[in-house]
Write a protein that holds these residues in place. Sequence first.
Motif, PDB file in Angstrom:
ATOM      1  N   SER A   1       0.836  -1.246  -0.140  1.00  0.00           N
ATOM      2  CA  SER A   1       0.091   0.036  -0.073  1.00  0.00           C
ATOM      3  C   SER A   1       0.944   1.130   0.047  1.00  0.00           C
ATOM      4  N   TYR A   2       1.900   0.997   0.719  1.00  0.00           N
ATOM      5  CA  TYR A   2       2.912   2.565   0.816  1.00  0.00           C
ATOM      6  C   TYR A   2       3.598   2.594  -0.243  1.00  0.00           C
ATOM      7  N   LEU A   3       4.178   1.387  -1.088  1.00  0.00           N
ATOM      8  CA  LEU A   3       4.874   1.477  -2.210  1.00  0.00           C
ATOM      9  C   LEU A   3       4.013   2.024  -3.285  1.00  0.00           C
ATOM     10  N   GLU A   4       2.743   1.959  -3.418  1.00  0.00           N
ATOM     11  CA  GLU A   4       1.587   2.295  -4.387  1.00  0.00           C
ATOM     12  C   GLU A   4       1.738   3.743  -4.481  1.00  0.00           C
ATOM     13  N   THR A   5       2.059   4.373  -3.065  1.00  0.00           N
ATOM     14  CA  THR A   5       2.074   5.954  -3.123  1.00  0.00           C
ATOM     15  C   THR A   5       3.307   6.524  -3.839  1.00  0.00           C
ATOM     16  N   LEU A   6       4.387   5.566  -4.039  1.00  0.00           N
ATOM     17  CA  LEU A   6       5.692   6.342  -4.759  1.00  0.00           C
ATOM     18  C   LEU A   6       5.552   5.929  -6.129  1.00  0.00           C
ATOM     19  N   LYS A   7       4.431   5.381  -6.679  1.00  0.00           N
ATOM     20  CA  LYS A   7       4.345   5.591  -8.184  1.00  0.00           C
ATOM     21  C   LYS A   7       4.147   6.902  -8.885  1.00  0.00           C
ATOM     22  N   LYS A   8       4.763   7.020  -9.906  1.00  0.00           N
ATOM     23  CA  LYS A   8       4.459   8.232 -10.646  1.00  0.00           C
ATOM     24  C   LYS A   8       3.146   8.106 -11.251  1.00  0.00           C
TER      25      LYS A   8
END
Length: 108
Positions: free
Chosen positions: A101-108
């Motif tokens: 869920s956190y990594l999804e927020t790092l997607k451009k």
Amino acid sequence: MRAIKYVVAVVVMLTASQAWAAEDEDVTKGRQLAERLCSRCHAVGPQGDSPFEPAPPFRALVEKWPDTEVLAEALAEGINVGHPAMPEFVLQPHEIGDLLSYLETLKK
């Protein structure tokens, strides 16, 4: 009839609000997990260099592994890259979900 529509609208808003709150909580837990387990070597935020140069920033990992199902499988099996600089670890299923869920927020 108007009262029924009002009640339905309130229920929908409350349900959506609870879902967003749970999603935000997952993202927060995932960020905290990344900071605790990974930030010694990786840049875990949206900016900055990794403290350990060979370790890619997390934002680069999400570009390399955009399919989170593949990454989830790797996390569930335990990431072991075969060199002593990165420890092997296994995350619990809820931790994997939070981290993704956190990594999804790092997607451009």
